[in-house]
Design an enzyme around this catalytic site. Sequence first.
Site, PDB file in Angstrom:
ATOM      1  N   GLU A 294      55.642  24.390  43.560  1.00  0.00           N
ATOM      2  CA  GLU A 294      55.995  25.825  43.537  1.00  0.00           C
ATOM      3  C   GLU A 294      57.272  26.047  44.359  1.00  0.00           C
ATOM      4  O   GLU A 294      58.212  26.677  43.628  1.00  0.00           O
ATOM      5  CB  GLU A 294      54.895  26.593  44.489  1.00  0.00           C
ATOM      6  CG  GLU A 294      53.414  26.542  43.947  1.00  0.00           C
ATOM      7  CD  GLU A 294      52.295  27.207  44.819  1.00  0.00           C
ATOM      8  OE1 GLU A 294      52.000  26.429  45.900  1.00  0.00           O
ATOM      9  OE2 GLU A 294      51.876  28.140  44.521  1.00  0.00           O
TER      10      GLU A 294
ATOM     11  N   ALA B 138      51.432  22.280  50.618  1.00  0.00           N
ATOM     12  CA  ALA B 138      51.489  22.958  51.812  1.00  0.00           C
ATOM     13  C   ALA B 138      50.685  21.951  52.916  1.00  0.00           C
ATOM     14  O   ALA B 138      49.832  21.049  52.596  1.00  0.00           O
ATOM     15  CB  ALA B 138      50.722  24.318  51.749  1.00  0.00           C
TER      16      ALA B 138
ATOM     17  N   GLY C 108      52.234  23.083  47.119  1.00  0.00           N
ATOM     18  CA  GLY C 108      53.484  24.130  47.451  1.00  0.00           C
ATOM     19  C   GLY C 108      54.787  23.368  47.077  1.00  0.00           C
ATOM     20  O   GLY C 108      55.825  23.897  47.209  1.00  0.00           O
TER      21      GLY C 108
ATOM     22  N   GLU D  18      45.333  22.311  44.273  1.00  0.00           N
ATOM     23  CA  GLU D  18      44.813  23.493  45.382  1.00  0.00           C
ATOM     24  C   GLU D  18      43.177  23.403  44.803  1.00  0.00           C
ATOM     25  O   GLU D  18      42.438  23.483  46.037  1.00  0.00           O
ATOM     26  CB  GLU D  18      45.313  24.708  45.369  1.00  0.00           C
ATOM     27  CG  GLU D  18      46.872  24.509  46.014  1.00  0.00           C
ATOM     28  CD  GLU D  18      47.818  24.514  44.895  1.00  0.00           C
ATOM     29  OE1 GLU D  18      47.589  23.990  43.895  1.00  0.00           O
ATOM     30  OE2 GLU D  18      48.943  24.648  45.331  1.00  0.00           O
TER      31      GLU D  18
HETATM   32  N1  DAK Z   1      49.163  18.102  54.188  1.00  0.00           N
HETATM   33  C1  DAK Z   1      49.076  17.512  55.122  1.00  0.00           C
HETATM   34  N2  DAK Z   1      49.563  16.151  55.109  1.00  0.00           N
HETATM   35  C2  DAK Z   1      49.574  15.406  54.114  1.00  0.00           C
HETATM   36  C3  DAK Z   1      49.412  16.017  52.806  1.00  0.00           C
HETATM   37  C4  DAK Z   1      49.564  17.466  52.899  1.00  0.00           C
HETATM   38  N3  DAK Z   1      49.511  18.226  51.716  1.00  0.00           N
HETATM   39  N4  DAK Z   1      49.718  15.261  51.758  1.00  0.00           N
HETATM   40  C5  DAK Z   1      49.903  14.105  52.409  1.00  0.00           C
HETATM   41  N5  DAK Z   1      49.656  14.004  53.958  1.00  0.00           N
HETATM   42  C6  DAK Z   1      49.808  13.021  54.839  1.00  0.00           C
HETATM   43  C7  DAK Z   1      48.409  12.254  54.646  1.00  0.00           C
HETATM   44  O1  DAK Z   1      47.563  12.918  55.488  1.00  0.00           O
HETATM   45  C8  DAK Z   1      48.969  10.799  55.274  1.00  0.00           C
HETATM   46  O2  DAK Z   1      49.009  11.166  56.689  1.00  0.00           O
HETATM   47  P1  DAK Z   1      48.252  10.154  57.802  1.00  0.00           P
HETATM   48  O3  DAK Z   1      47.042   9.772  57.383  1.00  0.00           O
HETATM   49  O4  DAK Z   1      49.316   8.862  57.416  1.00  0.00           O
HETATM   50  O5  DAK Z   1      48.771  10.544  59.178  1.00  0.00           O
HETATM   51  C9  DAK Z   1      50.384  10.730  54.783  1.00  0.00           C
HETATM   52  O6  DAK Z   1      50.860  12.063  54.338  1.00  0.00           O
HETATM   53  C10 DAK Z   1      50.357   9.723  53.662  1.00  0.00           C
HETATM   54  O7  DAK Z   1      49.521  10.281  52.771  1.00  0.00           O
HETATM   55  P2  DAK Z   1      48.503   9.512  51.809  1.00  0.00           P
HETATM   56  O8  DAK Z   1      47.948   8.166  52.895  1.00  0.00           O
HETATM   57  O9  DAK Z   1      47.304  10.253  51.427  1.00  0.00           O
HETATM   58  O10 DAK Z   1      49.481   8.764  50.886  1.00  0.00           O
HETATM   59  P3  DAK Z   1      48.946   8.506  49.379  1.00  0.00           P
HETATM   60  O11 DAK Z   1      50.241   7.729  48.745  1.00  0.00           O
HETATM   61  O12 DAK Z   1      47.668   7.393  49.525  1.00  0.00           O
HETATM   62  O13 DAK Z   1      48.661   9.639  48.337  1.00  0.00           O
HETATM   63  C11 DAK Z   1      48.878  11.932  47.796  1.00  0.00           C
HETATM   64  C12 DAK Z   1      49.560  10.561  48.138  1.00  0.00           C
HETATM   65  C13 DAK Z   1      50.148  12.659  47.653  1.00  0.00           C
HETATM   66  C14 DAK Z   1      48.395  11.675  46.399  1.00  0.00           C
HETATM   67  C15 DAK Z   1      48.153  12.276  48.772  1.00  0.00           C
HETATM   68  O14 DAK Z   1      48.575  12.601  50.002  1.00  0.00           O
HETATM   69  C16 DAK Z   1      47.576  13.748  48.607  1.00  0.00           C
HETATM   70  O15 DAK Z   1      46.609  13.985  47.626  1.00  0.00           O
HETATM   71  N6  DAK Z   1      47.933  14.854  49.076  1.00  0.00           N
HETATM   72  C17 DAK Z   1      47.429  16.097  49.138  1.00  0.00           C
HETATM   73  C18 DAK Z   1      48.013  16.766  47.777  1.00  0.00           C
HETATM   74  C19 DAK Z   1      47.542  18.309  47.834  1.00  0.00           C
HETATM   75  O16 DAK Z   1      46.123  18.712  47.685  1.00  0.00           O
HETATM   76  N7  DAK Z   1      48.369  19.088  47.837  1.00  0.00           N
HETATM   77  C20 DAK Z   1      48.151  20.517  47.864  1.00  0.00           C
HETATM   78  C21 DAK Z   1      48.166  21.151  49.190  1.00  0.00           C
HETATM   79  S1  DAK Z   1      47.493  22.601  49.202  1.00  0.00           S
HETATM   80  C22 DAK Z   1      49.685  29.867  50.583  1.00  0.00           C
HETATM   81  C23 DAK Z   1      50.982  29.328  50.029  1.00  0.00           C
HETATM   82  C24 DAK Z   1      50.875  28.077  49.514  1.00  0.00           C
HETATM   83  C25 DAK Z   1      49.745  27.254  49.684  1.00  0.00           C
HETATM   84  C26 DAK Z   1      48.637  27.929  50.077  1.00  0.00           C
HETATM   85  C27 DAK Z   1      48.660  29.178  50.900  1.00  0.00           C
HETATM   86  N8  DAK Z   1      49.664  31.277  51.096  1.00  0.00           N
HETATM   87  C28 DAK Z   1      50.861  32.202  50.981  1.00  0.00           C
HETATM   88  C29 DAK Z   1      48.434  31.655  51.864  1.00  0.00           C
HETATM   89  C30 DAK Z   1      49.569  25.809  48.920  1.00  0.00           C
HETATM   90  C31 DAK Z   1      48.592  24.916  49.075  1.00  0.00           C
HETATM   91  C32 DAK Z   1      48.574  23.732  48.983  1.00  0.00           C
HETATM   92  O17 DAK Z   1      49.741  23.328  48.624  1.00  0.00           O
END
Ligand code: DAK
Length: 256
Positions: free
Chosen positions: A111, A65, A108, A131
């Site tokens: 998911e 997400a 997400g 998460e």
């Molecule tokens: N959201 C927003 N931007 C993201 C992102 C994300 N999840 N993942 C990556 N990006 C963006 C980065 O901010 C970066 O943007 P800039 O800085 O260039 O503007 C760009 O994509 C490239 O990312 P990285 O520079 O970080 O790239 P790397 O190759 O170094 O790393 C990575 C890749 C995938 C390991 C890293 O980006 C990362 O850890 N990303 C976050 C992964 C994460 O934590 N995902 C879980 C998100 S929470 C709900 C339903 C669902 C959910 C919640 C509530 N409800 C129904 C209420 C779900 C929650 C989630 O999924």
Amino acid sequence: MSYETILTTVTGPVGILTLNRPDALNALNRQVMLDVVHALNTWEQDDAVRAIIITGSQKAFAAGADIRELQSVHYLDALHTQFLKEWERVADCSKPTIAAVAGYALGGGCELAMMCDFILAADNARFGQPEVKIGTLPGMGGTQRLTRLVGKSKAMEMCLTGRLMDAEEAERAGLVSRIVPLNELQDEALEVANRIAGFSAPAVQLNRMCINAALNTTLEQGIAIERQAFLSLFGTDDQQEGMQAFLDKRQADFKR
Ligand code: DAK
């Protein structure tokens, strides 16, 4: 039809939906959800589309997400709007869905892939529910679907540590059906989707329904559902055609 956050094409009987936010590794914001739901609604009403592929880029299926968007969400707003609830439409899709996953399928993204009927993974695919690292938990069915697919122990470990699984571990664990080389993923997904699209639609639909029932019912209930579904297919012309074609040693010509 053109969308802000996804690309759609129809190739023969297959609708291909490509998540397209390259600057954010296809992070799933509200607009992505609206675009995906709109595309699925359109294809569900189009008899020519008989199978659907959901895919992303070679680097990311979807990195979760959109954390930028999540960060500004407040509880009461989320509660009143049932924030992100429409994602469930993917799981409810009436047509077969294949997730073709390359690169990151996190949060997400994992998911979303699990909402599809099955996952074909490229050899560079990485799955995770990280998460917990940002102080939350999977909110699109991850704790439920991951546990059913890989079992409690691995689901717990992944959700409590945020550790990622590579494609081989995901295949061993039963999260993905098969691994293919990255540069063959799209062709392979299309071939599999075409194969499914060539079968009798009611038979495909009831196979899906029965397998999904296995996740939500007791064995006894599931077997009763399967029996009724099996019997109901004897009311279709396609069942007659499929069996006759076998006996005639020819290709079946299914009508629906
Ligand atoms: N959201 C927003 N931007 C993201 C992102 C994300 N999840 N993942 C990556 N990006 C963006 C980065 O901010 C970066 O943007 P800039 O800085 O260039 O503007 C760009 O994509 C490239 O990312 P990285 O520079 O970080 O790239 P790397 O190759 O170094 O790393 C990575 C890749 C995938 C390991 C890293 O980006 C990362 O850890 N990303 C976050 C992964 C994460 O934590 N995902 C879980 C998100 S929470 C709900 C339903 C669902 C959910 C919640 C509530 N409800 C129904 C209420 C779900 C929650 C989630 O999924």
